[in-house]
Design a protein around this motif. Structure first.
Motif, PDB file in Angstrom:
ATOM      1  N   ARG A  24     -20.206   8.035 -31.435  1.00 46.88           N
ATOM      2  CA  ARG A  24     -20.308   8.273 -29.995  1.00 46.88           C
ATOM      3  C   ARG A  24     -21.646   8.903 -29.643  1.00 46.88           C
ATOM      4  N   ARG A  25     -22.104   9.816 -30.472  1.00 44.29           N
ATOM      5  CA  ARG A  25     -23.385  10.461 -30.198  1.00 44.29           C
ATOM      6  C   ARG A  25     -24.534   9.469 -30.365  1.00 44.29           C
ATOM      7  N   ALA A  26     -24.438   8.600 -31.348  1.00 43.59           N
ATOM      8  CA  ALA A  26     -25.479   7.580 -31.535  1.00 43.59           C
ATOM      9  C   ALA A  26     -25.572   6.676 -30.310  1.00 43.59           C
ATOM     10  N   ILE A  27     -24.432   6.276 -29.776  1.00 44.20           N
ATOM     11  CA  ILE A  27     -24.428   5.427 -28.584  1.00 44.20           C
ATOM     12  C   ILE A  27     -25.040   6.165 -27.400  1.00 44.20           C
ATOM     13  N   SER A  28     -24.739   7.450 -27.278  1.00 48.38           N
ATOM     14  CA  SER A  28     -25.297   8.219 -26.159  1.00 48.38           C
ATOM     15  C   SER A  28     -26.815   8.339 -26.263  1.00 48.38           C
ATOM     16  N   LEU A  29     -27.337   8.438 -27.480  1.00 44.62           N
ATOM     17  CA  LEU A  29     -28.784   8.566 -27.666  1.00 44.62           C
ATOM     18  C   LEU A  29     -29.542   7.318 -27.233  1.00 44.62           C
ATOM     19  N   CYS A  30     -28.844   6.206 -27.132  1.00 40.51           N
ATOM     20  CA  CYS A  30     -29.493   4.950 -26.752  1.00 40.51           C
ATOM     21  C   CYS A  30     -29.595   4.763 -25.243  1.00 40.51           C
ATOM     22  N   PHE A  31     -28.997   5.663 -24.467  1.00 38.04           N
ATOM     23  CA  PHE A  31     -29.116   5.610 -23.013  1.00 38.04           C
ATOM     24  C   PHE A  31     -30.367   6.371 -22.605  1.00 38.04           C
ATOM     25  N   ASP A  32     -31.370   5.659 -22.126  1.00 40.50           N
ATOM     26  CA  ASP A  32     -32.643   6.269 -21.723  1.00 40.50           C
ATOM     27  C   ASP A  32     -32.595   6.552 -20.222  1.00 40.50           C
ATOM     28  N   PHE A  33     -32.086   7.742 -19.874  1.00 37.21           N
ATOM     29  CA  PHE A  33     -31.947   8.066 -18.460  1.00 37.21           C
ATOM     30  C   PHE A  33     -33.308   8.144 -17.782  1.00 37.21           C
ATOM     31  N   GLU A  34     -34.289   8.736 -18.448  1.00 36.53           N
ATOM     32  CA  GLU A  34     -35.603   8.922 -17.824  1.00 36.53           C
ATOM     33  C   GLU A  34     -36.221   7.573 -17.448  1.00 36.53           C
ATOM     34  N   TRP A  35     -36.068   6.575 -18.317  1.00 36.81           N
ATOM     35  CA  TRP A  35     -36.563   5.241 -17.972  1.00 36.81           C
ATOM     36  C   TRP A  35     -35.772   4.666 -16.814  1.00 36.81           C
ATOM     37  N   SER A  36     -34.456   4.814 -16.861  1.00 37.37           N
ATOM     38  CA  SER A  36     -33.604   4.270 -15.794  1.00 37.37           C
ATOM     39  C   SER A  36     -33.923   4.901 -14.450  1.00 37.37           C
ATOM     40  N   LYS A  37     -34.159   6.206 -14.445  1.00 40.64           N
ATOM     41  CA  LYS A  37     -34.480   6.889 -13.188  1.00 40.64           C
ATOM     42  C   LYS A  37     -35.740   6.310 -12.568  1.00 40.64           C
ATOM     43  N   ARG A  38     -36.724   6.044 -13.405  1.00 44.49           N
ATOM     44  CA  ARG A  38     -37.996   5.511 -12.898  1.00 44.49           C
ATOM     45  C   ARG A  38     -37.891   4.028 -12.541  1.00 44.49           C
ATOM     46  N   ALA A  39     -37.311   3.245 -13.433  1.00 42.01           N
ATOM     47  CA  ALA A  39     -37.350   1.796 -13.281  1.00 42.01           C
ATOM     48  C   ALA A  39     -36.211   1.228 -12.438  1.00 42.01           C
ATOM     49  N   LEU A  40     -35.062   1.895 -12.451  1.00 41.57           N
ATOM     50  CA  LEU A  40     -33.890   1.358 -11.757  1.00 41.57           C
ATOM     51  C   LEU A  40     -33.487   2.160 -10.535  1.00 41.57           C
ATOM     52  N   PHE A  41     -33.687   3.489 -10.582  1.00 40.61           N
ATOM     53  CA  PHE A  41     -33.163   4.362  -9.548  1.00 40.61           C
ATOM     54  C   PHE A  41     -34.197   4.802  -8.528  1.00 40.61           C
ATOM     55  N   PHE A  42     -35.424   4.327  -8.655  1.00 38.82           N
ATOM     56  CA  PHE A  42     -36.486   4.665  -7.714  1.00 38.82           C
ATOM     57  C   PHE A  42     -36.627   6.180  -7.544  1.00 38.82           C
ATOM     58  N   GLY A  43     -36.470   6.890  -8.650  1.00 40.50           N
ATOM     59  CA  GLY A  43     -36.676   8.330  -8.658  1.00 40.50           C
ATOM     60  C   GLY A  43     -35.497   9.149  -8.199  1.00 40.50           C
ATOM     61  N   SER A  44     -34.438   8.505  -7.720  1.00 44.54           N
ATOM     62  CA  SER A  44     -33.255   9.260  -7.301  1.00 44.54           C
ATOM     63  C   SER A  44     -32.345   9.484  -8.497  1.00 44.54           C
ATOM     64  N   ASP A  88     -37.286   4.921 -26.913  1.00 42.48           N
ATOM     65  CA  ASP A  88     -37.757   6.155 -27.546  1.00 42.48           C
ATOM     66  C   ASP A  88     -37.451   6.091 -29.047  1.00 42.48           C
ATOM     67  N   ARG A  89     -38.475   5.916 -29.848  1.00 47.18           N
ATOM     68  CA  ARG A  89     -38.283   5.706 -31.280  1.00 47.18           C
ATOM     69  C   ARG A  89     -37.653   6.911 -31.960  1.00 47.18           C
ATOM     70  N   LYS A  90     -37.989   8.098 -31.481  1.00 45.34           N
ATOM     71  CA  LYS A  90     -37.434   9.305 -32.089  1.00 45.34           C
ATOM     72  C   LYS A  90     -35.920   9.354 -31.888  1.00 45.34           C
ATOM     73  N   LEU A  91     -35.470   9.097 -30.672  1.00 44.90           N
ATOM     74  CA  LEU A  91     -34.035   9.140 -30.391  1.00 44.90           C
ATOM     75  C   LEU A  91     -33.306   7.990 -31.082  1.00 44.90           C
ATOM     76  N   LEU A  92     -33.915   6.811 -31.124  1.00 44.16           N
ATOM     77  CA  LEU A  92     -33.281   5.680 -31.800  1.00 44.16           C
ATOM     78  C   LEU A  92     -33.186   5.927 -33.301  1.00 44.16           C
ATOM     79  N   SER A  93     -34.176   6.596 -33.848  1.00 47.24           N
ATOM     80  CA  SER A  93     -34.120   6.946 -35.272  1.00 47.24           C
ATOM     81  C   SER A  93     -32.977   7.920 -35.543  1.00 47.24           C
ATOM     82  N   GLN A  94     -32.801   8.888 -34.649  1.00 42.56           N
ATOM     83  CA  GLN A  94     -31.684   9.827 -34.789  1.00 42.56           C
ATOM     84  C   GLN A  94     -30.350   9.094 -34.700  1.00 42.56           C
ATOM     85  N   ALA A  95     -30.273   8.133 -33.790  1.00 43.02           N
ATOM     86  CA  ALA A  95     -29.034   7.374 -33.621  1.00 43.02           C
ATOM     87  C   ALA A  95     -28.730   6.561 -34.875  1.00 43.02           C
ATOM     88  N   ALA A  96     -29.744   5.915 -35.433  1.00 44.91           N
ATOM     89  CA  ALA A  96     -29.531   5.122 -36.648  1.00 44.91           C
ATOM     90  C   ALA A  96     -29.076   6.006 -37.801  1.00 44.91           C
TER      91      ALA A  96
END
Length: 622
Positions: A346-366, A420-428
């Motif tokens: 479950r933690r590995a799956i959570s690490l793969c959610f890049d909120f910061e990218w989503s906020k910028r690219a999908l949420f228009f900063g909201s 994020d390679r660091k977070l994906l490495s932790q997830a793996a």
């Protein structure tokens, strides 16, 4: 649980902190064996017995006109996408939102208090010394819409019916009800076994009361398009199956001048149209077929509101403050599926959610990142556990992750790159520790089975959200995919827990009750279809903390219990917190009146607002 629970994409409702601590005994302001006009779990009632109307309404609001409305939230078996039954009170079928406006309840919530209810059908309620017997004196003028009296026999019938056959959100709170009887036509007695939570009655008194006569000759559990007999301010008018409903104001509604109804339910008609696709719903609003909507898609809010009616002022686009209650929006990993039972997965799956990218690219900063299922409230755990929290947690230590006793767990901050390679490495690494070994493009268990994770979706918007998450999961070897289904399949699969990964946003109220908590987190709900325990959480420690919250005799005790529960939920990661929005993003054709500021504990525009004929004429909508 408050009865407006949104189930879907970007469905956050709520903001700000919970009410200040009021360290009083439960119902401290409620004397025993004395009839009272209202109940509040903690502290004094705001409104005196002789109050004339709630402060947040316009008592002189005109009646008339029509609102064509896209509901932003719903409850029980309701859905805004389609419907095949008009009974929202059972698990079977999909029903339209707002049919609850056709029914009255014993008491009505005040939207400017966190946990207060005042008499609607019930003129008074009397509480026994042990708080196990509640006796309601019903108003003699209460009527069904066919003119027949609404009696205590109807109310007793309703509670017994819901306990036996009702939707789980109705049946579970009634678990400890041992007797619902009509002492006489005007007197209802509810008796509990003493095991009920302290706040249980607050959930029960706002349940709809149904007609005994109607459901004696009609099957309560049948999916039917026969309008049930109601007693409320609206009745069902024109119904086009799966496409639209019209709620018509009852001109001679028996309760229209009661203090809890004065200034409310002002539209002659409320029309709800049903769209299976979000863009079609937005186009209907742009054309004026829909006249009021709340926007939950950041891209559309940022770029879509540039049509002619916006530019010439006929449509207003603005934000309203969110509610002062906890926010929960999170993704559930269904532990009925064996691959999600290891917290490392479950933690590995959570690490793969890049909120910061989503906020910028999908949420228009909201949106901001959620860390808790009690976000933006004092129920959210902070820092190290307090001594009061430790007093609850230490006896449960053997059943708890060790992380519970450290700093409250926070979701990681990515570099915003989307990969994020660091977070994906932790997830793996976490997957490897959990026994999943890389074999080609996938990770497999010792039997060669792939780690699969299918994300359930019912909207293109949520597909866009899930897509980068799925790509990151594929990068670490998870056989990840998205399953886009229609509204009927989506509701059915949610109710039956037929999914791997699913999102939920829900309002659990300014004062979360045992009943709202158990439907989400308690073992009792894990195997009961129709509850919101999507992860299938079965934990004696979680159950014990929910029980403690239910037994709280002060708001201070409730905060402590929920702080402890929050630490456990965040460490278990049954739910992956996603994001929240502080305000309501609303747009409406400029033909309505409303009082400001809005109340802190609700935003039901369809009952608070009114039709302004002069404004409507000015924009050609009269």
């Amino acid at each position: 649980m408050d009865r407006l629970s949104r189930r879907g994409f970007l469905a956050v409702t709520g903001a700000a902190a919970a009410a200040p601590l009021l360290p009083h005994r439960l119902f401290a302001a409620t004397p025993s064996n004395v009839p009272v006009h209202g109940l509040s779990a903690f502290g004094e009632l705001k409104y005196a017995p002789d109050f004339t109307h709630f402060d947040y309404v316009n008592a002189e609001a005109p009646k008339g006109g029509q609102m064509n409305f896209q509901p932003p939230n719903w409850t029980f078996n309701q859905t805004p996408f389609t419907f095949n039954t008009l009974n929202s009170l059972t698990l079977k079928g999909e029903s339209p939102p707002r049919t609850e406006l056709c029914f009255d309840t014993l008491m009505e919530r005040a939207l400017d208090e966190p946990d207060a209810v005042y008499g609607l059908l019930a003129e008074t309620v009397t509480v026994s010394d042990d708080r196990n017997i509640f006796t309601f004196k019903l108003r003699p003028q209460a009527r069904w819409q066919d003119g027949t009296p609404l009696t205590a026999d109807d109310a007793a019938f309703s509670y017994n019916l819901f306990k036996d056959k009702g939707h789980p959100d109705l049946a579970l709170p009634l678990r400890d009800l041992t007797e619902a009887t009509a002492v006489d036509p005007a007197t209802l007695k509810l008796v509990f076994n003493g095991n009920q939570s302290a706040q249980n009655i607050l959930s029960i008194v706002v349940m709809p009361i149904v007609s005994k006569a109607f459901y004696t000759v009609n099957d309560f559990e049948a999916s039917s398009l026969t309008p049930p007999l109601g007693s409320g301010p609206y009745r069902l008018g024109k119904v086009m199956a799966g496409r639209s409903i019209v709620l018509e104001r009852v001109e001679d509604y028996w309760g229209r001048d009661l203090p809890v109804r004065k200034g409310l339910c002002n539209f002659d008609r409320i029309r709800i149209d049903f769209y299976s696709e979000r863009q079609a719903a937005f186009e209907a609003f742009k054309k004026g077929d829909t006249t009021c909507r709340e926007e939950f898609t950041s891209r559309v809010w940022a770029t879509g509101y540039d049509f002619p009616a916006i530019k010439d002022g006929r449509v207003i686009k603005r934000e309203f403050p969110g509610e002062a209650w906890p926010q929960m929006q999170a993704v559930a990993l269904n532990q009925r599926r064996v691959q999600f039972r290891d917290v490392r997965v479950r933690r590995a799956i959570s690490l793969c959610f890049d909120f910061e990218w989503s906020k910028r690219a999908l949420f228009f900063g909201s949106y901001d990142r959620s860390q808790s299922t009690f976000e933006r409230s004092d129920f959210k755990a902070q820092g190290m556990p307090s001594p009061a929290e430790l007093a609850l947690l230490e006896p449960l230590r053997a059943d708890l992750p060790p992380e519970v006793f450290g700093e409250a767990i926070m979701q990681p901050v990515s570099d915003g790159s989307g990969r994020d390679r660091k977070l994906l490495s932790q997830a793996a690494k976490l997957l490897a520790e959990a026994g999943w070994k890389r074999q080609g493009n996938f990770v497999v268990n010792d039997k060669g089975g792939r780690l699969a994770a299918e994300f359930l979706a019912n909207d293109d918007g949520i597909v866009r959200l899930y897509s980068p998450w799925v790509e990151n999961l594929k990068a670490i070897g998870v056989d990840a995919s998205i399953r886009l289904v229609d509204a009927t399949q989506y509701e059915s699969r949610q109710s039956e827990f037929d999914f791997d990964v699913n999102m939920l946003a829900v309002n659990i109220g300014a004062t979360p009750t045992f009943d709202s908590l158990q439907s989400l987190y308690h073992s009792r709900a894990a195997k009961r279809p129709g509850t919101r325990n999507y992860p299938g959480t079965e934990s004696p420690a979680v159950d014990a903390l929910i029980d403690k919250a239910g037994q709280a005799k002060s708001r201070e005790e409730l905060v402590t219990a929920l702080n402890a529960l929050d630490r456990v939920l965040r460490a278990r990661l049954d739910w992956i917190p996603t994001y929240y929005l502080a305000n309501h993003r609303a747009a409406y054709w400029d033909m309505f009146g409303f009082k400001e500021p809005k109340p802190d504990y609700g935003f039901p525009v369809e009952t608070l607002w009114w039709f302004d004929e002069a404004k409507a004429k000015a924009i050609g909508k009269a």
